[in-house]
Design a protein around this motif. Structure first.
Motif, short mmCIF file in Angstrom:
data_model
loop_
_atom_site.label_atom_id
_atom_site.label_comp_id
_atom_site.label_asym_id
_atom_site.label_seq_id
_atom_site.Cartn_x
_atom_site.Cartn_y
_atom_site.Cartn_z
N HIS B 155 1.01 -1.45 0.19
CA HIS B 155 -0.43 -0.13 -0.16
C HIS B 155 0.40 1.69 -0.02
CE1 HIS B 155 -2.38 3.34 1.97
NE2 HIS B 155 -3.13 2.38 0.71
N LYS B 158 2.81 2.09 -3.04
CA LYS B 158 2.27 2.30 -4.44
C LYS B 158 2.34 3.51 -4.18
CE LYS B 158 -0.89 -1.86 -4.89
NZ LYS B 158 -2.71 -2.51 -5.05
N ASN B 159 1.54 4.79 -3.00
CA ASN B 159 1.33 5.69 -3.05
C ASN B 159 2.90 5.90 -3.48
OD1 ASN B 159 -1.16 6.08 -1.65
ND2 ASN B 159 -0.59 5.33 -0.01
N ILE B 161 5.22 5.50 -5.45
CA ILE B 161 5.08 4.75 -6.85
C ILE B 161 4.04 6.49 -7.77
CG2 ILE B 161 4.76 4.07 -8.92
CD1 ILE B 161 5.42 1.12 -7.61
N GLN B 162 3.41 6.51 -7.29
CA GLN B 162 1.82 6.61 -7.05
C GLN B 162 2.70 8.28 -7.29
OE1 GLN B 162 -1.50 6.46 -9.32
NE2 GLN B 162 -0.81 8.45 -9.50
N PHE B 163 2.82 9.14 -6.48
CA PHE B 163 3.54 10.35 -6.16
C PHE B 163 4.38 10.72 -6.96
CE2 PHE B 163 7.29 12.88 -4.62
CZ PHE B 163 6.55 13.83 -4.69
N ASN B 165 4.57 8.99 -9.94
CA ASN B 165 3.54 9.43 -11.40
C ASN B 165 3.49 10.59 -11.41
OD1 ASN B 165 4.72 7.17 -12.21
ND2 ASN B 165 2.18 6.12 -11.38
N LEU B 194 6.04 12.93 2.41
CA LEU B 194 6.82 11.91 2.06
C LEU B 194 7.87 10.99 3.09
CD1 LEU B 194 6.95 10.65 -0.81
CD2 LEU B 194 8.68 12.75 -1.50
N ARG B 197 6.05 8.78 4.96
CA ARG B 197 5.71 7.58 4.57
C ARG B 197 6.97 6.88 4.04
NH1 ARG B 197 1.29 4.99 3.37
NH2 ARG B 197 0.26 7.39 2.67
#
Lengths: 199, 351
Positions: B155, B158-159, B161-163, B165, B194, B197
């Motif tokens: 989870h 993924k966050n 990588i989303q950031f 992107n 960040l 995270r």
């Protein structure tokens, strides 16, 4: 300008999403379900980009689904789920409720923009149809459940929609629906319809 | 006549005493060997396969003629056949998860009784059953936690990588000075979240080891707490001056403060309107930081520090466990207690 609500608990992603979307849209950002609910109560949004895993239960979709339920109950907002929770159950729970799109993180921004543009197209078409007196009422049923259930669900959604539009004014709603007030009271009781603030 | 009676009684007495000592000797010998077997099982980490491997020499010492076993768990089987045709004593259990079967043929010893062999079979059987239970339960727990840990890290990654992107997209959109300044402003907003995270991922991966990667330095805990609170939009009430300094490891203290403030933030979502009070005091041997809120009490002030205990839906339950480890690594202690004014987390950092 399209009004977009971004519901995302990760501040890093949220602020970057806002940076990307603000150029084209009017963006409001919130970090959790209660903030999303109060923002929605303050004003209507055309599109909501909703993360399912929100605090305090980031590993579960419960908070995100609460936001979706509230948005669908109180507005005509198109909901785009943008979540890291890719299980079939999560997708089913969101799609059963009638979300517009379900995107699994990580996605390229082009995919999100594409989804928002599609939502925008739907919204403008629906508005055009509304001008012609056509209302869009959504409901999800299993075909095998039969016509009775389908009819009841359609009735319930139409009545709920009109009641929401009139702020639960029974007199006005009965007039719009072309039924007697007593009949409307009967339906409110039958479908257990309550104003969100009373629930 | 009297002499005969006397001789008979004396003989019976002598036989009884010999029999008594013989029984005592044999029983003690058996029990000593069984006790060794139990200790060896403990040394082998309650591994049923190791127990079976080490069983033969023990049984030989006990004069057992032959033995056999069948063990099945985790979809693997271990078999040894009893080839003796003699009558054996057996014990057997079968469940959905495992099967344990033990079969022992007593030897030819005059004083050995069936009773002692039965005790031996019972002991070996119970040891095997307990070991298999320990192994299967531990494996099930480990698999479950590994899946949870994987989901948790998945989870967060993924966050991340989303950031990346969105960041990549945004960078491609910046084409003038105004855009660049706006981008920098948003990046400044993004970075604390960040960092939290990334810290969370690292904490999840290193949850069992105290972090010792930094040396103690002079830190301002109130400013650190304010920074963490800023990430979650939480207000802190305090009587402590912002520039009060303590000596601690920066990374460890940051993780603990962020964790406690995040927990308060989560609590404030379901308990709207609660407030957070943070204070730092200096005691004789330690600096003490107290995080108190005026919300509901903590259900169990020790249980919350157990690994994999969580009050959240699908929560991993390593945050506070990890924080307590870090506190211990800093030569301090993290505790929780319920007071009349509300629940408090107390971090004592040794000077």
């Amino acid at each position: 300008m399209l009004r977009i609500l971004v519901v995302e608990d990760d501040e890093a992603i949220r602020s970057q999403l806002c940076f990307a979307l603000e150029k084209k849209y009017d963006v409001t950002e919130v970090a959790n379900a209660p903030e999303a609910v109060s923002e929605t109560d303050r004003g209507a949004f055309d599109v909501a980009v909703v993360d399912l895993g929100l605090p305090p239960n980031e590993q579960s979709p419960v908070e995100g689904l609460k936001v979706i339920d509230h948005l669908l109950f109180s507005s005509q907002c198109k909901i785009i789920v943008l979540t890291g929770q890719s299980t079939k159950e999560c997708a089913m729970s969101a799609l059963e409720r009638g979300v517009f799109d379900f995107l699994v993180k990580p996605v390229k921004m082009e995919q999100l923009f594409y989804s928002i543009e599609r939502a925008e197209l739907f919204i403008s078409t629906e508005r055009e149809l509304q001008k012609q007196g056509v209302e869009r009422i959504e409901f999800q049923v299993k075909i095998g459940d039969g016509l009775q259930k389908l009819r009841e669900l359609a009735e319930k959604n139409i009545i709920l929609r009109v009641l929401n539009d009139t702020g639960f004014n029974v007199y006005q709603s009965a007039k719009i629906l072309g039924v007697k007030r007593e009949s409307l009271y009967y339906f409110i009781k039958k479908f257990n319809l309550v104003r969100k603030t009373d629930a | 006549m009297l002499n005969h009676v006397f001789v008979a009684i004396a003989t019976a007495g002598i036989i009884f005493i010999i029999f008594h000592y013989a029984i005592n000797y044999v029983t003690n010998r058996y029990l000593g060997i069984i006790s060794e077997l139990i200790k060896m099982n403990e040394v082998d980490g309650f591994d049923p396969v190791m127990l079976l491997r080490h069983l033969e020499p023990f049984l030989k010492r006990l004069g057992i003629r032959d033995f056999g076993y069948y063990l099945y768990y985790h979809n693997v089987e271990y078999v040894r056949r009893n080839v003796s045709q003699k009558k054996s004593i057996t014990k057997f259990v079968h469940t959905a998860e495992y099967t344990v079967y033990i079969d022992i043929v007593p030897g030819f010893r005059y004083i050995e009784s069936d009773f002692i062999t039965k005790v031996l079979v019972e002991v070996i059987f119970l040891l095997l059953k307990a070991d298999v239970n320990i192994q299967t339960t531990a494996a099930q727990k480990a698999f479950r936690k590994s899946v949870e840990l994987q989901a948790f890290i998945n989870h967060d990654v993924k966050n991340l990588i989303q950031f990346v992107n969105v960041l990549e997209f945004n960078l491609s959109q910046v084409d003038d000075d105004a855009g660049y300044r706006r981008f920098v402003r948003y990046m400044q907003k993004s970075l604390p979240g960040l960092k939290v995270r990334a810290d969370k991922i690292l904490s999840a991966l290193n949850s069992t080891q105290p972090e010792m990667d930094t040396v103690p330095e002079r830190l301002k805990p109130m400013i650190m707490a304010a920074d963490a609170a800023g990430i979650y939009g939480v207000s802190i009430h305090t009587d402590t001056p912002a520039d009060m300094e303590i000596t601690a490891r920066k990374r460890g203290l940051t993780v603990i403060i962020e964790n406690i403030i995040k927990n308060f933030y989560d609590k404030s979502i379901s308990e709207r309107g609660i407030e957070l009070f943070v204070d730092v005091s200096e005691e004789e041997n330690a600096y003490v930081i107290r995080f108190r809120d005026n919300g509901s009490p903590i259900a169990d002030c020790e249980k919350i520090f157990e690994p994999f205990f969580s009050g959240k839906v699908n929560g991993l339950g390593i945050g506070l466990f990890h924080c307590r480890n870090i506190a211990a690594g800093m030569g301090g202690r993290l505790t929780a207690e319920n007071t009349d004014e509300g629940p408090v987390f107390i971090l004592a950092v040794n000077k």
